[in-house]
Design a protein around this motif. Structure first.
Motif, PDB file in Angstrom:
ATOM      1  N   VAL A 160       0.831  -1.215   0.000  1.00  0.00           N
ATOM      2  CA  VAL A 160       0.000   0.000   0.000  1.00  0.00           C
ATOM      3  C   VAL A 160       0.860   1.257   0.000  1.00  0.00           C
ATOM      4  CG1 VAL A 160      -1.925  -1.172   1.124  1.00  0.00           C
ATOM      5  CG2 VAL A 160      -0.248   0.051   2.533  1.00  0.00           C
ATOM      6  N   GLY A 161       2.167   1.071  -0.257  1.00  0.00           N
ATOM      7  CA  GLY A 161       3.050   2.215  -0.411  1.00  0.00           C
ATOM      8  C   GLY A 161       3.693   2.726   0.858  1.00  0.00           C
ATOM      9  N   VAL A 162       3.648   1.955   1.927  1.00  0.00           N
ATOM     10  CA  VAL A 162       4.264   2.369   3.193  1.00  0.00           C
ATOM     11  C   VAL A 162       5.577   1.600   3.386  1.00  0.00           C
ATOM     12  CG1 VAL A 162       4.040   2.409   5.702  1.00  0.00           C
ATOM     13  CG2 VAL A 162       2.077   2.969   4.274  1.00  0.00           C
ATOM     14  N   PRO A 163       6.714   2.274   3.341  1.00  0.00           N
ATOM     15  CA  PRO A 163       7.988   1.604   3.585  1.00  0.00           C
ATOM     16  C   PRO A 163       8.226   1.472   5.087  1.00  0.00           C
ATOM     17  CG  PRO A 163       8.391   3.914   3.160  1.00  0.00           C
ATOM     18  CD  PRO A 163       6.893   3.711   3.056  1.00  0.00           C
ATOM     19  N   VAL A 164       8.849   0.386   5.510  1.00  0.00           N
ATOM     20  CA  VAL A 164       9.130   0.274   6.950  1.00  0.00           C
ATOM     21  C   VAL A 164      10.423   1.004   7.313  1.00  0.00           C
ATOM     22  CG1 VAL A 164       7.818  -1.846   7.249  1.00  0.00           C
ATOM     23  CG2 VAL A 164      10.250  -1.978   6.680  1.00  0.00           C
ATOM     24  N   THR A 165      11.261   1.276   6.325  1.00  0.00           N
ATOM     25  CA  THR A 165      12.442   2.123   6.521  1.00  0.00           C
ATOM     26  C   THR A 165      12.501   3.113   5.367  1.00  0.00           C
ATOM     27  OG1 THR A 165      13.953   0.692   5.264  1.00  0.00           O
ATOM     28  CG2 THR A 165      13.735   0.256   7.626  1.00  0.00           C
ATOM     29  N   GLU A 166      13.152   4.250   5.600  1.00  0.00           N
ATOM     30  CA  GLU A 166      13.378   5.212   4.521  1.00  0.00           C
ATOM     31  C   GLU A 166      14.600   6.053   4.852  1.00  0.00           C
ATOM     32  OE1 GLU A 166      11.054   8.829   2.220  1.00  0.00           O
ATOM     33  OE2 GLU A 166       9.963   7.023   2.786  1.00  0.00           O
ATOM     34  N   ARG A 167      15.432   6.230   3.839  1.00  0.00           N
ATOM     35  CA  ARG A 167      16.672   6.991   4.029  1.00  0.00           C
ATOM     36  C   ARG A 167      16.355   8.380   4.558  1.00  0.00           C
ATOM     37  NH1 ARG A 167      19.732  10.139   0.343  1.00  0.00           N
ATOM     38  NH2 ARG A 167      18.220   9.606  -1.296  1.00  0.00           N
ATOM     39  N   GLY A 168      17.040   8.749   5.622  1.00  0.00           N
ATOM     40  CA  GLY A 168      16.861  10.060   6.218  1.00  0.00           C
ATOM     41  C   GLY A 168      15.683  10.178   7.162  1.00  0.00           C
TER      42      GLY A 168
END
Length: 257
Positions: free
Chosen positions: A144-152
């Motif tokens: 659904v477009g939710v990342p569990v990690t994201e840079r920064g």
């Protein structure tokens, strides 16, 4: 791949021609099983199924004619087949010379009792192989477009079982420590205790305005998605009558869809 077996020269272990394969069925949609898992189903004589994963659509993955399909599901707060019964069935069928697939939802080793089943086979001298699956804890939010990690934004995430409420003497989760860790929290099997889990995280210092996302029956045609905050998580799930299976993600990534 794990293949624990008992040496053939052990006189206490009967010879066996069959084998067991633990297959992770993925997060829900039938076509999110791995290719290796599909091939195992095609080669199986007996399939022991859970209520999650592609159980209802086995005929899209293999020819079920001539295969014995056995339901050994453990339904949340409802009918359950004892783990000992599942272990016994795996061993008995394998010792009778059959190829057994134990089909599980998600990944067999992520809150799936897969390691218990591997050990049961090892004790019985039955060859057992593990085919990993795609865990819903990460895949359902991603779908659904939710990342569990994201840079920064965040460099860590924790997958937590919410089947026990915070404060339950049997719980092994330190919710206050999770709140202080600063990472994303992915909760599976936590529908019933969502309000209590949110309260425990808030008590541990997590801000009430922390974004959250709830996904029911992710990756399937019945998928439902709700966005809220830590402070409104319990209220949202009650108002929308969210039911299992569901995953909810708590953290800044839930606002970056």
């Amino acid at each position: 791949m794990v293949s624990p077996t008992v040496p053939e020269d052990n006189p206490e272990v009967p010879a066996t021609r069959g084998r067991v394969t633990l297959v992770g069925g993925g997060p829900g949609a039938w076509d999110l099983i791995t290719v290796r898992g599909m091939h195992a189903l095609q080669d199986a004589d007996v399939i022991l199924t859970d209520h999650l994963g592609p159980t209802a659509e086995l005929d899209r993955l293999c020819d079920t004619a001539g295969k014995e399909i056995v339901d050994v599901a453990k339904l949340p707060y409802s009918r359950k087949v004892a783990q000992e019964t599942t272990n016994r069935l795996m061993v008995e069928h394998a010792r009778a010379g059959r190829n057994v697939v134990r089909l599980k939802g998600g990944d067999p080793f992520v809150f799936g009792r897969g390691s218990e089943e591997v050990r049961a086979c090892a004790r019985a001298g039955v060859a057992c192989t593990v085919v990993p699956g795609v865990t819903s804890a990460v895949a359902v939010p991603a779908a659904v477009g939710v990342p569990v990690t994201e840079r920064g934004v965040v460099h860590s995430f924790t997958v937590v079982s919410g089947h026990l409420a915070p404060g339950d003497a049997r719980s092994l989760v330190d919710w206050h420590a999770l709140a202080a860790a600063g990472g994303t929290v992915c909760v599976i099997m936590g529908v019933r205790h969502a309000a209590e889990i949110a309260a425990a995280l808030a008590e541990g210092g997590m801000a009430a305005g922390t974004p959250a996302c709830v996904i029911q029956e992710g990756t399937t045609a019945r998928e439902r998605v709700f966005y809220c905050t830590l402070g409104t998580l319990g209220e949202t799930m009650e108002r929308e009558r969210v039911a299992s299976p569901a995953v909810y993600v708590i953290g800044e990534v839930a606002a970056r869809r």
